[in-house]
Design an enzyme around this catalytic site. Structure first.
Site, short mmCIF file in Angstrom:
data_model
loop_
_atom_site.label_atom_id
_atom_site.label_comp_id
_atom_site.label_asym_id
_atom_site.label_seq_id
_atom_site.Cartn_x
_atom_site.Cartn_y
_atom_site.Cartn_z
N GLU A 98 5.17 -4.61 -28.71
CA GLU A 98 4.91 -3.81 -27.51
C GLU A 98 3.56 -3.11 -27.59
O GLU A 98 2.86 -2.96 -26.58
CB GLU A 98 6.04 -2.80 -27.29
N HIS A 101 0.77 -5.27 -26.39
CA HIS A 101 0.49 -5.22 -24.94
C HIS A 101 -0.41 -4.04 -24.61
O HIS A 101 -1.29 -4.15 -23.75
CB HIS A 101 1.80 -5.10 -24.16
#
Length: 228
Positions: A98, A101
């Site tokens: 994550e 990203h």
């Protein structure tokens, strides 16, 4: 929905369920494998952000299993409770992914920017596409252009699925590279983190392939009607 499209849809639903089961099984397995470094998912995410010079993204807890995501609008990394608090290989892999990203966002990664620009169009097409395609199939002999409109809408969602692939693979690549050069995971733990992210990526691959195959079937139906 024609019988052929229904059969293909059922096949991919089955494949998707198998991949999802495998992913959940891997996550549960690696959730039971403690990290020797002892860092939690939250600590790993915050450290990766910090070491990439990102200071405006918050790491927050989220509800639900595998609900982890990065929100570029609010600049938050939401980690499911097990990942947020977990001190295991699954937590390390998911948290770092994550953050990948967030790094993409901070560095203006081309594929992420393109996907973000498509979001408004996808939101509109997703809400209409099923009804337009259904009506297009029923009215194909009297109003074939309606099916063409449905195909265009479905094409937008298919394009989004395809663009999502490099975004997800790149986030995992960034995550694994960072984990490899830090003391978060050991040489023995790294392949397990890679395995967890591989199965997460497979869910996107299956979705993209299913979307392409279904789109092609609708196009063939439209072309068949046009030739008639």
């Amino acid at each position: 929905m024609t019988p052929s499209i229904m059969i293909v849809s059922l096949i991919f639903v089955g494949i998707s369920m198998l991949v999802s089961f495998a992913l959940k099984s891997k996550i549960r397995k690696y959730s039971q494998t403690p990290l020797r470094s002892g860092f939690s998912g939250k600590e790993i995410a915050e450290r990766m952000l910090r070491e990439n010079g990102i200071t405006d993204v918050q790491v927050v807890p989220a509800q639900g299993f595998l609900s982890d995501h990065y929100n570029p609008t609010t600049k938050t990394i939401a980690l499911s409770q097990d990942i947020y608090e977990g001190r295991n290989i699954a937590a390390a892999a998911v948290a770092a992914h994550e953050c990948g990203h967030a790094v993409q966002h901070a560095t203006a990664y081309t594929w992420l920017q393109l996907r973000s620009k498509l979001v408004p169009a996808v939101q509109v097409s997703s809400s209409l596409v099923q009804w337009v395609l259904l009506a297009g199939i029923f009215l194909i002999n009297t109003f074939p252009s309606l099916l063409l409109g449905g195909i265009i809408l479905f094409g937008v969602t298919t394009l989004f699925s395809l663009i999502t692939l490099p975004v997800e693979f790149d986030a995992s690549k960034r995550a694994l590279a960072w984990l490899d050069r830090t003391d978060i995971t050991t040489a023995e733990e790294h392949p397990q983190a890679k395995d967890a992210l591989k199965w997460a990526a497979m869910t996107y691959v299956v979705a993209a392939v299913a979307s392409i195959v279904t789109l092609v079937q609708y196009i063939l139906i439209y072309q068949g009607r046009s030739r008639d």
